[in-house]
Write an enzyme that holds these catalytic residues in place. Structure first.
Site, PDB file in Angstrom:
ATOM      1  N   LYS A   1      -1.588 -23.567  19.346  1.00  0.00           N
ATOM      2  CA  LYS A   1      -2.276 -24.827  19.615  1.00  0.00           C
ATOM      3  C   LYS A   1      -3.141 -25.240  18.415  1.00  0.00           C
ATOM      4  CE  LYS A   1      -0.337 -25.344  23.540  1.00  0.00           C
ATOM      5  NZ  LYS A   1      -0.578 -24.749  24.833  1.00  0.00           N
TER       6      LYS A   1
HETATM    7  C1  LIG Z   1      -0.068 -24.456  26.224  1.00  0.00           C
HETATM    8  C2  LIG Z   1      -0.091 -25.294  27.435  1.00  0.00           C
HETATM    9  C3  LIG Z   1      -0.635 -24.849  28.652  1.00  0.00           C
HETATM   10  C4  LIG Z   1      -0.997 -23.407  28.935  1.00  0.00           C
HETATM   11  O1  LIG Z   1      -1.869 -22.820  28.087  1.00  0.00           O
HETATM   12  P1  LIG Z   1      -1.914 -21.226  27.920  1.00  0.00           P
HETATM   13  O2  LIG Z   1      -3.185 -21.049  27.151  1.00  0.00           O
HETATM   14  O3  LIG Z   1      -0.708 -20.811  27.171  1.00  0.00           O
HETATM   15  O4  LIG Z   1      -1.991 -20.623  29.266  1.00  0.00           O
HETATM   16  C5  LIG Z   1      -0.713 -25.739  29.710  1.00  0.00           C
HETATM   17  N1  LIG Z   1      -0.267 -26.988  29.597  1.00  0.00           N
HETATM   18  C6  LIG Z   1       0.287 -27.456  28.459  1.00  0.00           C
HETATM   19  C7  LIG Z   1       0.742 -28.868  28.422  1.00  0.00           C
HETATM   20  C8  LIG Z   1       0.414 -26.616  27.353  1.00  0.00           C
HETATM   21  O5  LIG Z   1       1.003 -27.076  26.238  1.00  0.00           O
END
Ligand SMILES: *Cc1c(COP(=O)(O)O)cnc(C)c1O
Length: 380
Positions: free
Chosen positions: A189
């Site tokens: 991210k």
């Molecule tokens: C990455 C993501 C999540 C989940 O996040 P994690 O930290 O991997 O649990 C939820 N929603 C979206 C749209 C994402 O891209």
């Protein structure tokens, strides 16, 4: 067979860790505050809340549990329905199921790739409690239109802003546009601390519910007393130290990602059949993963063949998310409803993400653009 990411010379995403992250981690470890209390947690919460313009931010272990806590805090229960896009990461819908409720999938708008406000009302039933709007691949959903529909029907709106920290909707930051918003700080991210997440919130009652639920439900007035069933969804001070450094480096990280987006746009400009993700005129997207659609008729190559051609050159890409309503946990219910999501299915069939991360060099971007150009040209 699963592919090991290390076999790619150019991965699709990578964290960007500087001496600042190292210094803060080292400080956290030296201080002995390696668990879930400590100064970096509060500091990261303040930083994130001020970036989002909310009264508070609550750090949690990851973005998935942030969504789970949002459902719990809003008292979503078995038998309830929650409207979600099908074109999103699986966690958005799974969080609805965690509390026994049913995700009801709605199609996306081809001009935003996010929930289509025009298609929400037909999905509302007496069981509908709320809407999770996902800001997909950094682009904000049309929140005014979504909030208007929600108000009309007495529903709440949660933003899944995992992919869009600091995106702006009509000048307002993502994370402040619904009752609650959730973030992820996973390794791929924009801001990462390995594993991590947050909920941004302005209503004090919701904030205290989320804080209680993430900390085993302990009574804030009475130590070691647990009046409700809570969870351990806390983040460690060590991870929060990394996150503080990332948030403090936001200008630098965003600037480089914006440069990468511009270079891709230039490098792929005029290439027939390769269409970048659209941007609505009211949106300032968060530059997460640069995404394109492949029109096989114009490009002369299918999306999947292009992925393979790039892979042969060590370039990792990612197809757009598989529509959730086609996955085993959700497809029976979708079939029973006779669900049709043509825009979602078309985007999922034709879209892909190209490598996007701050340490990607200009030479590498040019190499990727050239690889795309020659894959398209080869079949002419
Ligand atoms: C990455 C993501 C999540 C989940 O996040 P994690 O930290 O991997 O649990 C939820 N929603 C979206 C749209 C994402 O891209």
């Amino acid at each position: 067979m699963t592919k090991h990411p290390l076999r790619y010379r150019i991965p699709v995403a990578a964290p960007d860790l500087s001496p600042l992250e190292h210094a803060y981690v080292s400080d956290a470890v030296s201080s002995g505050w390696i668990s879930s209390t400590g100064p970096y947690i509060e500091r990261a919460e303040h930083l994130l809340a001020s970036l989002c313009g909310t009264r508070a931010a609550v750090l949690v272990s990851n973005g998935t549990v942030a969504l789970h806590l949002a459902m719990l805090a809003l008292d979503v229960r078995a038998g309830d329905e929650v409207i979600v896009p099908s074109l999103t990461y699986v966690a958005t819908a799974n969080a609805v199921r965690y509390v026994g409720a049913e995700p009801v999938f709605v199609d996306v708008d081809p001009s935003t790739w996010c929930l289509d406000p025009a298609k929400i009302e037909e999905a509302i039933t007496p069981r509908t409690r709320g809407i999770i709007a996902v800001h997909l691949y950094g682009h904000p959903a049309d929140m005014d239109a979504i909030n208007r529909i929600a108000d009309l029907h007495g529903l709440w709106v949660v933003e899944d802003a995992a992919e869009a920290p600091l995106a702006a909707y009509k000048g307002r930051p993502a994370g402040s546009l619904g009752r609650l918003a959730t973030f992820s700080f996973y390794g791929n991210k924009i801001f990462s601390c390995g594993e991590g997440g947050a909920v941004t919130v302005s209503e004090p009652v919701l904030e205290s519910r989320i804080r209680r639920l993430k900390g085993q439900g302990v009574d804030p007035e009475r130590r070691y007393y647990f009046p409700i069933i809570g969870y351990n969804y806390r983040l460690s001070n060590v991870a929060a130290a990394i996150l503080c450094a990332q948030l403090e480096r936001k200008e630098e990280l965003l600037r480089r990602r914006r440069e990468i987006f511009s270079r891709y746009l230039e490098g792929l400009c005029g290439l027939e059949g390769i269409e970048p993700q659209p941007v609505a005129d009211w949106a300032v997207p968060s530059p997460w993963l640069f995404s394109v659609l492949v029109d096989p008729h114009c490009a002369g190559i299918s999306r999947d063949a292009l992925i393979e051609r790039l892979e042969e050159q060590g370039i990792e890409t990612r197809p757009l998310f598989l529509p959730l309503h086609t996955l085993p946990p959700y497809r029976e219910a979708a079939r029973a409803r006779g669900l049709r999501l043509p825009v979602t299915e078309e985007l999922a069939r034709s879209g892909l993400n190209l490598p996007t991360y701050p340490s990607l060099s200009n030479e590498q971007i040019d190499f990727i653009c050239e690889a795309v150009r020659s894959a398209v040209a080869a079949v002419r």
